[in-house]
Write an enzyme that holds these catalytic residues in place. Structure first.
Site, PDB file in Angstrom:
ATOM      1  N   SER A  95       0.745  -1.055   0.052  1.00 40.57           N
ATOM      2  CA  SER A  95       0.103  -0.005   0.023  1.00 40.57           C
ATOM      3  C   SER A  95       0.480   1.413  -0.311  1.00 40.57           C
ATOM      4  O   SER A  95       1.463   1.331  -0.719  1.00 40.57           O
ATOM      5  CB  SER A  95      -0.933  -0.118   1.553  1.00 40.57           C
ATOM      6  N   ASP A 119      -7.962  -6.201  -5.960  1.00 40.54           N
ATOM      7  CA  ASP A 119      -7.786  -4.547  -5.428  1.00 40.54           C
ATOM      8  C   ASP A 119      -8.581  -3.882  -5.692  1.00 40.54           C
ATOM      9  O   ASP A 119      -7.779  -3.636  -6.833  1.00 40.54           O
ATOM     10  CB  ASP A 119      -6.384  -4.957  -4.481  1.00 40.54           C
ATOM     11  N   CYS A 179      -5.454   0.275  -5.481  1.00 41.93           N
ATOM     12  CA  CYS A 179      -3.715   0.241  -5.981  1.00 41.93           C
ATOM     13  C   CYS A 179      -3.789  -0.735  -6.091  1.00 41.93           C
ATOM     14  O   CYS A 179      -3.680  -1.979  -6.353  1.00 41.93           O
ATOM     15  CB  CYS A 179      -2.560   0.324  -3.801  1.00 41.93           C
ATOM     16  N   HIS A 193      -6.074  -6.674  -1.912  1.00 44.63           N
ATOM     17  CA  HIS A 193      -5.221  -5.704  -1.515  1.00 44.63           C
ATOM     18  C   HIS A 193      -3.910  -6.177  -0.471  1.00 44.63           C
ATOM     19  O   HIS A 193      -2.572  -5.559  -0.697  1.00 44.63           O
ATOM     20  CB  HIS A 193      -5.379  -4.334  -0.698  1.00 44.63           C
ATOM     21  N   MET A 194      -4.365  -7.085   0.740  1.00 44.04           N
ATOM     22  CA  MET A 194      -3.380  -7.454   1.176  1.00 44.04           C
ATOM     23  C   MET A 194      -3.358  -8.520   0.890  1.00 44.04           C
ATOM     24  O   MET A 194      -4.154  -9.996   1.505  1.00 44.04           O
ATOM     25  CB  MET A 194      -4.095  -7.794   2.672  1.00 44.04           C
TER      26      MET A 194
END
Length: 508
Positions: free
Chosen positions: A219, A415, A418, A474-475
């Protein structure tokens, strides 16, 4: 990354003492420069509140203190963490603070590798925000344990410390258990502090100086990591520790290019069905051009003001339509979980906050601070009012590559904030000595050596690799823990192309 709450952002910007804020936004209609904007806009004098802390005595006799050999104003406090008290892992652990006089104190937690700590690589992990704790990575994504609803650790068999020792650093100042009287509200300042921490860390652990050392994060760490690596390349040319590579997951590194890929991701061009109407997609496509012009002005300016305006407009035009759908900005496949922490969308993050606020946890770790929060709004606001989020950091990635330091850009393909399209695009346009050769490489399947399953797509030339990871948000370590561990193990073992070893030479 703590996404910008649009109402919050606009309220902050309206608070700027300027009679007609619409006059600034009229600049969006053309390519007018910001020559007079500095005089027109007046930023608040105090954009970051003083931290209100309940501090413990940091003269704890359980700490060992190392004074910097370069600058005696800096020191590193270190204490052994008894693994049996918290049960996060059975390996050797240390926690403590890097201190600068009495004004800055950065907290860290260090875990040895489960495999061969004397020889295995070391990884520094950073989360984003700006203003979010790296203990999100530790206790929710890729660390030795996660925290369950019963507030007990859950062993993680896919922890990145299976084959590497892990440092989790709370930065910038004001994040998690880190605290101080000074303010850090830019990536440049944060990078300087992190570099000094690394110098002190390797002074305290001199037997690890020759081990491979990697910096990884996700991120907003797409800002932090290039800046920290730049500090190392410039200030540590003789390499008193061994910077081996950097890894950035779903990062924000080149905002100008990445902003162009919100509309494609929301409108069905990123491998997932459209989540906006055709009318909304058309409107967003037009707004992207205006956002690009504002970001160009930000990139060209030495002032923060064009960057603040670019952030406000681009987030309003390109994030707000998506947020209004109710979908999770970190995972396009569904809404945020119920009862999740503010703005973070995952219930498990609330468990981390609760756990880190237990007195017995803070006492075991030697925290100087009683009140822990996974993300700090004051830090976030401070960065917002320097326009830091819209500033470029990809030039430092090129610097690393030109020094033949490997770089991995990886991205979960579900995601939004990003997204993989934007990360693939900026990495493809990066100006470095082998840009053309890299551009000629095509994405090809990344196949698991363990299962034979196709896990994603990879593109590599020399020291530069882009990796798309299927069905992760995202993760990545949270959504695809097995693939995440295979990725990091392959990378730190030297397989930069993620190829079968028989084809590695041709692929790289």
């Amino acid at each position: 990354m703590k996404y910008l709450n649009l109402v919050f952002v606009l309220q902050l910007l309206i608070s700027i003492k300027y009679a007609s804020f619409g006059r600034a936004f009229s600049l969006f209609e053309d390519d007018t420069t910001f020559a007079n904007l500095d005089k027109q806009l007046k930023l608040p004098q105090n954009t970051q509140q003083t931290l209100k802390l309940d501090r413990l005595n940091h003269d704890d006799p359980l700490f060992t203190t190392f004074i910097s050999s370069v600058d005696t104003d800096y020191s590193l406090r270190l204490r052994t963490v008894d693994p049996s008290k918290l049960g996060i892992d059975t390996v050797k652990q240390w926690s403590g603070y890097m201190d600068y006089k009495d004004s800055k104190h950065f907290f860290y937690w260090f875990f040895e590798s489960r495999n061969d700590p004397a020889n295995d690589p070391i990884i520094l992990w950073l989360n984003g925000g700006p203003g979010c704790s790296s203990f999100t990575g530790l206790l929710f994504e890729l660390g030795p344990s996660s925290i369950g609803a019963d507030m007990k650790p859950i062993h993680n068999p896919y922890s990145w410390n299976n084959n590497a020792s892990m440092i989790f650093l709370e930065q910038p100042l004001g994040v998690g258990f880190s605290y101080g009287d000074e303010k850090v509200s830019s990536t440049k300042l944060a990078g300087k502090d992190a570099y000094i921490f690394l110098e002190l860390f390797f002074e305290a652990f001199p037997h690890l100086r020759s081990n491979d050392f990697h910096i990884a994060g996700e991120s907003y760490a797409g800002h932090y990591i290039p800046q920290i690596a730049h500090e190392i390349v410039v200030k540590n040319p003789e390499r008193t520790f061994n910077l081996t590579s950097v890894m950035i997951g779903n990062g924000i590194t080149d905002p100008l290019i990445q902003a162009d890929y919100y509309e494609p991701m929301a409108c069905g061009k990123g491998g997932y069905h459209p989540v906006l109407s055709s009318e909304e997609c058309e409107k967003m496509s037009k707004a992207a051009g205006r956002c690009r012009r504002l970001n160009k002005l930000c990139y060209a300016s030495k002032s923060s003001l064009p960057c603040i305006v670019a952030t406000a407009y681009c987030d309003s035009a390109l994030l707000e339509p998506y947020i209004n759908t109710g979908l999770n900005v970190y995972d396009i496949r569904g809404p945020c979980e119920d009862n999740s922490t503010d703005g973070m969308c995952y219930t498990g993050l609330r468990y981390v906050d609760q756990y880190m606020n237990f007195p017995e946890v803070q006492e075991t770790l030697g925290s100087d601070v009683h009140n822990y929060s996974g993300c700090d709004n004051d830090v976030f606001t401070g960065f917002l009012f320097t326009g830091d989020g819209s500033k470029p950091f990809q030039q430092y990635i090129a610097e690393l590559l030109n020094h033949n330091i490997p770089v991995l850009i990886y991205a979960g393909d579900k995601d939004y904030i990003c997204n993989w399209l934007g990360n693939h695009a900026w990495s493809n346009e990066l100006e470095w000595i082998n840009k053309r050769r890299y551009q000629r490489r095509m994405l090809r399947p990344w196949v698991s050596k363990e299962t034979g399953e196709e896990l994603g797509q990879v593109k590599n030339y020399g020291p530069f690799t882009f990796l798309r990871i299927y069905d992760a948000g995202h993760m990545v370590p949270y959504d695809q823990p097995e693939a995440s561990l295979e990725m990091v193990n392959s990378w730190i073992s030297g397989n930069r192309a993620f190829s079968d070893l028989s084809t590695l030479e041709n692929a790289s």
